[in-house]
Design an enzyme around this catalytic site. Sequence first.
Site, PDB file in Angstrom:
ATOM      1  N   GLN A  61       9.017  62.978  44.003  1.00  0.00           N
ATOM      2  CA  GLN A  61       7.676  63.440  44.349  1.00  0.00           C
ATOM      3  C   GLN A  61       7.394  62.986  45.765  1.00  0.00           C
ATOM      4  O   GLN A  61       7.288  61.792  46.029  1.00  0.00           O
ATOM      5  CB  GLN A  61       6.636  62.852  43.388  1.00  0.00           C
ATOM      6  CG  GLN A  61       5.219  63.352  43.620  1.00  0.00           C
ATOM      7  CD  GLN A  61       5.005  64.762  43.084  1.00  0.00           C
ATOM      8  OE1 GLN A  61       5.497  65.110  42.021  1.00  0.00           O
ATOM      9  NE2 GLN A  61       4.273  65.578  43.827  1.00  0.00           N
ATOM     10  N   GLY A  62       7.330  63.923  46.699  1.00  0.00           N
ATOM     11  CA  GLY A  62       7.074  63.587  48.088  1.00  0.00           C
ATOM     12  C   GLY A  62       5.600  63.592  48.410  1.00  0.00           C
ATOM     13  O   GLY A  62       4.742  63.845  47.557  1.00  0.00           O
TER      14      GLY A  62
ATOM     15  N   PHE B 248       4.010  65.688  50.186  1.00  0.00           N
ATOM     16  CA  PHE B 248       3.414  67.019  50.227  1.00  0.00           C
ATOM     17  C   PHE B 248       3.917  67.937  49.118  1.00  0.00           C
ATOM     18  O   PHE B 248       3.650  69.124  49.131  1.00  0.00           O
ATOM     19  CB  PHE B 248       3.691  67.663  51.588  1.00  0.00           C
ATOM     20  CG  PHE B 248       3.123  66.883  52.736  1.00  0.00           C
ATOM     21  CD1 PHE B 248       1.758  66.780  52.918  1.00  0.00           C
ATOM     22  CD2 PHE B 248       3.963  66.236  53.618  1.00  0.00           C
ATOM     23  CE1 PHE B 248       1.234  66.053  53.973  1.00  0.00           C
ATOM     24  CE2 PHE B 248       3.448  65.514  54.678  1.00  0.00           C
ATOM     25  CZ  PHE B 248       2.081  65.413  54.859  1.00  0.00           C
TER      26      PHE B 248
ATOM     27  N   VAL C 148      10.262  67.447  44.626  1.00  0.00           N
ATOM     28  CA  VAL C 148      11.641  67.678  45.043  1.00  0.00           C
ATOM     29  C   VAL C 148      12.469  67.922  43.786  1.00  0.00           C
ATOM     30  O   VAL C 148      12.420  67.130  42.838  1.00  0.00           O
ATOM     31  CB  VAL C 148      12.207  66.489  45.840  1.00  0.00           C
ATOM     32  CG1 VAL C 148      13.643  66.773  46.266  1.00  0.00           C
ATOM     33  CG2 VAL C 148      11.340  66.198  47.064  1.00  0.00           C
TER      34      VAL C 148
ATOM     35  N   LYS D 145      12.839  71.193  48.313  1.00  0.00           N
ATOM     36  CA  LYS D 145      11.611  70.459  48.599  1.00  0.00           C
ATOM     37  C   LYS D 145      10.448  71.441  48.584  1.00  0.00           C
ATOM     38  O   LYS D 145      10.354  72.324  49.434  1.00  0.00           O
ATOM     39  CB  LYS D 145      11.709  69.758  49.954  1.00  0.00           C
ATOM     40  CG  LYS D 145      10.492  68.914  50.290  1.00  0.00           C
ATOM     41  CD  LYS D 145      10.696  68.161  51.592  1.00  0.00           C
ATOM     42  CE  LYS D 145       9.489  67.297  51.911  1.00  0.00           C
ATOM     43  NZ  LYS D 145       9.679  66.544  53.172  1.00  0.00           N
TER      44      LYS D 145
ATOM     45  N   ASP E   6       6.940  58.145  60.109  1.00  0.00           N
ATOM     46  CA  ASP E   6       6.786  57.784  58.689  1.00  0.00           C
ATOM     47  C   ASP E   6       8.087  57.202  58.131  1.00  0.00           C
ATOM     48  O   ASP E   6       8.523  57.560  57.040  1.00  0.00           O
ATOM     49  CB  ASP E   6       6.360  59.011  57.880  1.00  0.00           C
ATOM     50  CG  ASP E   6       5.843  58.642  56.488  1.00  0.00           C
ATOM     51  OD1 ASP E   6       5.421  57.482  56.298  1.00  0.00           O
ATOM     52  OD2 ASP E   6       5.882  59.504  55.594  1.00  0.00           O
TER      53      ASP E   6
END
Length: 619
Positions: A15-16, A18, A21, A36, A126
Amino acid sequence: MGNLSKYRILKLVGQGQFGRVFCAVERQTGQLVALKELTHRRLSTSKFLRELGTLLTLQHQNIVKAFALEQTPNARYLVMDYCAGGTLRDLLEQKNALNLGEALLLMRLVLAGLDTAHRQGIIHCDIKPENILLTLRNGSWWPELSDFGIARRLSELQQDQKVQGSGQGSIEAVGAPAYTPPEGFYGIYSQAADIYAMGIVMFEMLLGHRPFSGVPQHLMWAHLNQRIEWPAHLPPQLQEILQKALAKLPGRRYSKAAQMAAAIAQVEQDPQVRELMGTLLPLPSSGSYWAAGVKIKPLLISPPVQLQFFVARNSWQQNGCLYGAISGGSSILMWERRGDNIGSNPVVVNLPAPVIGLCAAHTGVLVQLQSGLGNSSPSLCWLQPKDGGSGVDYIPFQFPARNLWGIQPPSNVPRQSYTQAAVDADGRWLAVLIAAPGQNLEARSDSYILELYALNNSLLPPERSSFGNLEAPKRQQQLQLATTSPPQLLFLDDRHLAIVHQTASTQSISTKISVWTRRLTLVGSVELPLELSGLQPLPQPPGSSAQKSQTPVVLVGVTKKPTPALWRIQLLPLQLRRYPLPVQPNCGTPGMNGEQEGYILAAADGQMWWLDVGSGSAD
C-alpha cells in the site's frame, strides 16, 4: 479494479502513499511485474505524469524501472519491476537479517542510483526504507530506489523557493517527518535533503532505531534542535560518516551522493571495520546471539553426525519423528522429536544401497536408493514406525518392467533409473523422474520422463505384502531439463508438485522451480539467483483441499554461499525472506513447536540447531 487484459493480478503486496501495489503476471510472457495503482482521487494528473516522466528519464540499475502505462476507467497503473524481496523496511523489521558488510553495500548502491537522479536535476524528497525495494542478484540483496511520486526537479524547487521568499507563496514539507531534514520543514529542498534522509536510513540500519522519534511536531523540533546521542559501540569511522550526513546545516553535509558513497567505500577498507563486516545488525551492545529475528538453540545429540538428507514426519505437529541419512552412507537414523527437543538414542536402519534422497509423509518416509549397473535392489523403499513404536517397517517398491526410451544402452552404461522421487503428505501419490539411460549420450543428457503413480493399495503392511507393487503410472510427461546437477522433485500440496533444478551461467548458479499440476500440466516457473539445496514445503496439517488451497505455498531451503542462510520462499506471488545462519548448513527440515513455526538445521560439523522463525509470513 478495471479490466487489465495484458496482466493477471496475483495478489495485493503493498500500500503506497497514493495507491495500492499488486503483483501480476504478464499473460503473454509469464513475467512477474508490479502494478502500482494511481487513482485519480488520490493522485493528481500532474503528480502522476511527474512520476512517470521521472522513471522513464532515469535509467540506472538501482532505480526501479517502469515498463508501461495501463489505464482503466477508474485508475491508472504503472507497470514496474517486481521486487520479490519486499522493502528495506521489511528487512529491518526482521532484526539481524543483514550484516554490516551487506548494509554498507546496500547504502553505496542506493547512493549510486540517487547520484544519477541528482545529476539529472531530480530530488527524490521521500527517501525512507519503505521506498527502497529489494531483489536478488548473485545470491545477495540488490536495492532499487522507488516511489518518485513527489520527486521534484531542482529547477522547480528553486523557482518555488524564490516565490516563497517574495511572500507570494508557500511550500509545505513533503515526505515522512522521521526522514525530513531541518530545512525541509520550511519547504526548502535540495540534494542535501536526500543526503540527510540517507543518513537516517543508515543510522537505522546500523543501530536498529532512528535518531529521533515521536509525533510530527516533536520530530520537527528534534530535527531542528536536538543533538544526536551516539552509542559507544558504534565504530568512530561510521559515526563520522553519519555525523556529516546528518549535519543540521545543508552546507555541512556531503555535497553529492557519490561523495557519501566514496566515504563508505573507504571506511570498508579500515581494519577495525573489516573485522565487523560479518556482524549481524543492529550492531550489538553485548554478546547476545540471535539469527534473523529468531532464537537459535543448539540441539544436543551425541555423537555428532553429518547428515546429507533430513526430513520430519508429522512435521505440522509438536511431536513426531525425524529421519536423517548419513552423508555417503546406506543408513537411516530415526529420532523421536518433542517440540524443540530430540531424543538421544536414534533407531538405526541399514539399507542395501547408499541413500540419495528422503521425502516425508504423515505416516512414514520415502527413501530413494542409489541404483546402477548390476544392482538388482529396488531404487525406492518406504519406512514407517512399527505399531507400538518398537522398530521400523521396511517396504521396497517394485516398478513395472519396461523400456521407456525405446533404445538399448551400451553394456557399460547404467540402465534407466528412478533418479528422483516424491510422495505427497497423505501418502496417496508417488511422482518419479526417470532419467534417460546414460548421461554420456549427448542427445539424451537432459531428457526425463515425469510419472505419477497412485498409492491407494501400494503401502500395505508387511504381513499382507512384502513389496509395494506399483501398477502402471496414471500419467506420464516427457520433458527437457538443462540442469547442472540432479533435479529435485517434491509435492507442494495434494494437487501440485514442483521440479527444482539448477542452471549455470558464466557468472553464477541459479535455482529454477517449475510448478506442475497432478495432471502433469505446467503451471509456471520461477528462477532465483541462489544455489539452493534441500528445498521442502512448510508443513500443512491434514484437511480438505479447499482449506489447503487458501494457504500460500511456502518452501524453505538453505544456501551455503555467499552467506550461509535459510530462505523462506512463498510462491504465487513470489516473496522472499532470508535468515542468516551462524553455522555452515548441510541440510534441514521444517517443524512445529506448538503454534511456533520452526526449522531444524543439520550443520556441516555434525551438530543440530532449532530455529524459531515465528509465523515468518512474507505477506
